[in-house]
Write an enzyme that holds these catalytic residues in place. Structure first.
Site, short mmCIF file in Angstrom:
data_model
loop_
_atom_site.label_atom_id
_atom_site.label_comp_id
_atom_site.label_asym_id
_atom_site.label_seq_id
_atom_site.Cartn_x
_atom_site.Cartn_y
_atom_site.Cartn_z
N ASP A 63 28.29 -16.24 37.13
CA ASP A 63 29.44 -16.73 36.38
C ASP A 63 29.92 -18.07 36.95
O ASP A 63 30.11 -18.21 38.16
CB ASP A 63 30.57 -15.70 36.45
N TYR A 156 11.05 -12.54 35.72
CA TYR A 156 11.33 -12.81 37.13
C TYR A 156 10.43 -13.93 37.65
O TYR A 156 10.89 -14.89 38.29
CB TYR A 156 11.12 -11.54 37.94
N LYS A 160 11.52 -17.67 39.05
CA LYS A 160 11.19 -18.10 40.40
C LYS A 160 10.29 -19.35 40.40
O LYS A 160 10.35 -20.16 41.32
CB LYS A 160 10.54 -16.96 41.18
N VAL A 189 9.13 -8.21 50.77
CA VAL A 189 9.93 -8.13 51.98
C VAL A 189 10.54 -6.73 52.04
O VAL A 189 10.96 -6.18 51.01
CB VAL A 189 11.04 -9.20 51.98
N THR A 191 13.06 -4.66 51.93
CA THR A 191 14.47 -4.53 51.57
C THR A 191 14.57 -3.48 50.47
O THR A 191 13.56 -3.06 49.90
CB THR A 191 15.03 -5.87 51.01
#
Length: 249
Positions: A63, A156, A160, A189, A191
């Site tokens: 936003d 995606y 990127k 990664v 995560t």
């Protein structure tokens, strides 16, 4: 006022939080931003417990008003900006014939558009730092999917790729202002964002958030005459991403 200060988005966990810890260790005043207030407050408290100076902003970083508010809060708090880390992002897997407009827009807004708007809001502060020491830095989190398009992650991947291209453009546009730009392009990664693929790529074989944070430590220590436009991180042997039939979709 801090001698150095940084904004880190997507800082409530994972790569963003690891980079925030590293920059705090390096003496930077920190502004951390993310969407979920509960997770962000926990991360900010963790950073404060480690002895770092931190302010936080929770909001939708896709936003425009929230982006401007993050930069305004940072300027009021520290009066300078030496490092901007555009790390907030989202990946949603869908096959092209089944794309959901809302999910397409979410990825475009957060992964790509927000980076443009953060630059616009932050560039006066970055130019001031660049004029002072010729070593202001913007780090943009892309992905190895920003180098090679991936099925099921097509939107995606496209966002990127855009991050890589925009980073290249900024190095040409802002070099005269002492502002350097680097795109980080990691494969998987360890995560929560990569939990969907851990059946095919075990966590212990993934890149670590510390790997990413230490590479940013290197970037802030390079001389003004050294620009690193991109860093790729891959698994040993090339680290090809698994096919869509190998992951849980």
């Amino acid at each position: 006022m801090a001698d150095r200060a940084a904004i880190i988005t997507g800082a409530s966990s994972g790569i963003g939080l690891a980079i925030a810890h590293m920059l705090g260790q390096e003496g930077y005043g920190l502004t951390v931003a993310a969407r979920r207030p509960d997770k962000l407050t926990a991360a900010a408290d963790e950073l404060r417990a480690a002895g770092h100076r931190v302010v936080e902003y929770a909001g939708n970083l896709g936003d425009e008003e929230a982006i401007d508010a993050v930069v305004a809060l940072h300027e009021r708090t520290y009066g300078r900006l030496d490092v901007l880390v555009n790390n907030a992002g989202v990946g949603i897997g869908e096959f092209v014939g089944e794309l959901t407009t809302k999910k397409v827009d979410l990825q475009l807004d957060l992964n790509l558009r927000s980076i443009f708007l953060f630059y616009r809001a932050a560039v006066p502060l970055l130019r001031a730092a660049g004029a002072e020491h010729r070593n202001a830095l913007v780090v943009n989190t892309s992905s190895i999917s920003g180098k090679v398009g991936e099925p099921w992650l097509s939107v995606y991947s496209a966002t990127k790729h855009g991050v890589v291209g925009f980073t290249q453009a900024m190095n040409k546009e802002l070099a005269k202002d002492g502002i350097k730009n680097t795109a980080l392009c990691p494969a998987f990664v360890d995560t929560p964002m990569t939990d969907f693929v851990k059946g095919a790529v075990p966590a212990e074989k993934m890149i670590t958030t510390q790997d990413i944070a230490e590479s940013v430590r290197f970037l802030i220590r390079t001389s003004p005459g050294c620009v690193v436009p991109e860093i790729q991180y891959v698994q040993p042997g090339g680290g090809d991403l698994p096919g869509v039939d190998e992951v849980s979709v």
